[in-house]
Write a protein that holds these residues in place. Structure first.
Motif, PDB file in Angstrom:
ATOM      1  N   SER A  97       0.819  -1.220   0.000  1.00  0.00           N
ATOM      2  CA  SER A  97       0.000   0.000   0.000  1.00  0.00           C
ATOM      3  C   SER A  97       0.852   1.269   0.000  1.00  0.00           C
ATOM      4  O   SER A  97       0.322   2.372   0.110  1.00  0.00           O
ATOM      5  CB  SER A  97      -0.929   0.010   1.229  1.00  0.00           C
ATOM      6  N   THR A  98       2.175   1.120  -0.129  1.00  0.00           N
ATOM      7  CA  THR A  98       3.071   2.268  -0.095  1.00  0.00           C
ATOM      8  C   THR A  98       2.807   3.192  -1.279  1.00  0.00           C
ATOM      9  O   THR A  98       2.762   2.753  -2.433  1.00  0.00           O
ATOM     10  CB  THR A  98       4.542   1.810  -0.137  1.00  0.00           C
ATOM     11  N   ALA A 103       6.943   7.230   0.046  1.00  0.00           N
ATOM     12  CA  ALA A 103       8.326   6.953  -0.342  1.00  0.00           C
ATOM     13  C   ALA A 103       9.163   8.230  -0.302  1.00  0.00           C
ATOM     14  O   ALA A 103      10.295   8.227   0.196  1.00  0.00           O
ATOM     15  CB  ALA A 103       8.368   6.343  -1.737  1.00  0.00           C
ATOM     16  N   ALA A 104       8.591   9.324  -0.810  1.00  0.00           N
ATOM     17  CA  ALA A 104       9.313  10.604  -0.798  1.00  0.00           C
ATOM     18  C   ALA A 104       9.586  11.059   0.627  1.00  0.00           C
ATOM     19  O   ALA A 104      10.672  11.566   0.936  1.00  0.00           O
ATOM     20  CB  ALA A 104       8.510  11.658  -1.551  1.00  0.00           C
ATOM     21  N   GLU A 105       8.611  10.858   1.520  1.00  0.00           N
ATOM     22  CA  GLU A 105       8.797  11.256   2.922  1.00  0.00           C
ATOM     23  C   GLU A 105       9.888  10.417   3.581  1.00  0.00           C
ATOM     24  O   GLU A 105      10.729  10.931   4.329  1.00  0.00           O
ATOM     25  CB  GLU A 105       7.482  11.103   3.682  1.00  0.00           C
ATOM     26  N   ALA A 106       9.905   9.123   3.295  1.00  0.00           N
ATOM     27  CA  ALA A 106      10.939   8.245   3.869  1.00  0.00           C
ATOM     28  C   ALA A 106      12.321   8.611   3.337  1.00  0.00           C
ATOM     29  O   ALA A 106      13.306   8.585   4.072  1.00  0.00           O
ATOM     30  CB  ALA A 106      10.612   6.787   3.552  1.00  0.00           C
ATOM     31  N   VAL A 145       6.261  -5.144   6.137  1.00  0.00           N
ATOM     32  CA  VAL A 145       5.523  -4.305   7.073  1.00  0.00           C
ATOM     33  C   VAL A 145       6.135  -2.913   7.197  1.00  0.00           C
ATOM     34  O   VAL A 145       5.452  -1.958   7.570  1.00  0.00           O
ATOM     35  CB  VAL A 145       5.442  -4.989   8.461  1.00  0.00           C
ATOM     36  N   LEU A 146       7.413  -2.764   6.880  1.00  0.00           N
ATOM     37  CA  LEU A 146       8.065  -1.465   7.021  1.00  0.00           C
ATOM     38  C   LEU A 146       7.829  -0.536   5.832  1.00  0.00           C
ATOM     39  O   LEU A 146       8.207   0.636   5.873  1.00  0.00           O
ATOM     40  CB  LEU A 146       9.572  -1.655   7.246  1.00  0.00           C
ATOM     41  N   GLY A 147       7.248  -1.050   4.777  1.00  0.00           N
ATOM     42  CA  GLY A 147       6.840  -0.200   3.660  1.00  0.00           C
ATOM     43  C   GLY A 147       7.951   0.680   3.126  1.00  0.00           C
ATOM     44  O   GLY A 147       9.046   0.222   2.783  1.00  0.00           O
ATOM     45  N   ALA A 148       7.688   1.992   3.065  1.00  0.00           N
ATOM     46  CA  ALA A 148       8.625   2.951   2.474  1.00  0.00           C
ATOM     47  C   ALA A 148       9.936   3.050   3.239  1.00  0.00           C
ATOM     48  O   ALA A 148      10.965   3.432   2.662  1.00  0.00           O
ATOM     49  CB  ALA A 148       7.966   4.327   2.386  1.00  0.00           C
TER      50      ALA A 148
END
Length: 233
Positions: A97-98, A103-106, A145-148
């Motif tokens: 669901s990322t 992604a940009a924030e991470a 679970v950690l996504g971005a």
């Protein structure tokens, strides 16, 4: 003049252990974190151990203030880059669901690392120093679970090991500490320990920051590897 080690993203866990380890080797230490709230205690602890230190309050994502502070700090020999989010309430969704916005924030934690390296590299090269980074296990082990966060961890890891390849012939070391576990005494450790009903039992899943800092020192001195993975998950 004593060599200078800068610890970016200092906290009560690994950041302070890095400060103590380099301080024992005669380095003056500069601590940098988002808030000055705990600096007095950190400085007192280091002074008691015979380490000369100073501290600055800077959010590394504030590029102008970050670079201004690095100018004020002056030439450095070693930089440890370990800032990051420490609030599970701010975690992005899992990888399927990322979104690109997540992604940009991470990735906002990667860009300051690049800014720091570009700013300090001339003095680090001149002094034959080093660049140390800390990242997460999701950079080498799939953790959906950690996504971005997995994306930014992988980017920082790749940046560190690629820097090492590029700088080795200049007498400069770069390396990364890949962390798979909860670091004792750190903020995340404190938060998880307070909520066992949410996060479960920590037994067997914690890492001693002093041992990680010792490994970081040995990596810097021996320069025989660009990465060490600590996995107790």
């Amino acid at each position: 003049m004593s060599p200078n080690a800068v610890v970016l993203g200092v906290g009560p866990g690994l950041g302070m252990s890095i400060a103590h380890r380099f301080g024992r080797e005669g380095y003056d230490v500069t601590l940098v974190s988002r808030s000055s709230k705990r600096h007095e205690g950190y400085l007192a602890e280091l002074a008691e151990a015979g380490v000369k230190a100073r501290a600055f309050a800077v959010d590394v994502r504030d590029k102008r203030k970050l670079l201004s502070t690095l100018d004020e700090i002056g030439p450095v020999d070693v930089v440890y880059y370990g800032p990051g989010a420490s609030d599970f309430d701010q975690m992005p969704g899992e990888i399927t669901s990322t979104t690109s916005d997540e992604a940009a924030e991470a990735m906002a934690w990667l860009y300051p690392a690049i800014d720091v390296v570009q700013h300090v590299l001339p003095s680090v090269v001149e002094r034959g120093g080093g660049l140390l980074f800390a990242g997460g296990l999701s950079s080498v082990v799939p953790l959906p679970v950690l996504g971005a966060i997995a994306l930014s961890s992988a980017a920082i890891r790749n940046y560190a090991v690629t820097l090492n390849a590029a700088l080795a012939d200049k007498g400069v070391y770069a390396g990364t500490l890949t962390i798979g576990g909860v670091i004792e005494r750190g903020d995340i450790h404190t938060m998880v320990e307070r909520k066992p009903e949410q996060f479960g039992n920590l037994a067997g899943h914690t890492l001693n920051p002093d041992e990680i800092a010792e490994t970081a020192w040995q990596m810097f001195v021996k320069r025989d590897r660009a990465e060490e993975v600590f996995n107790v998950l």
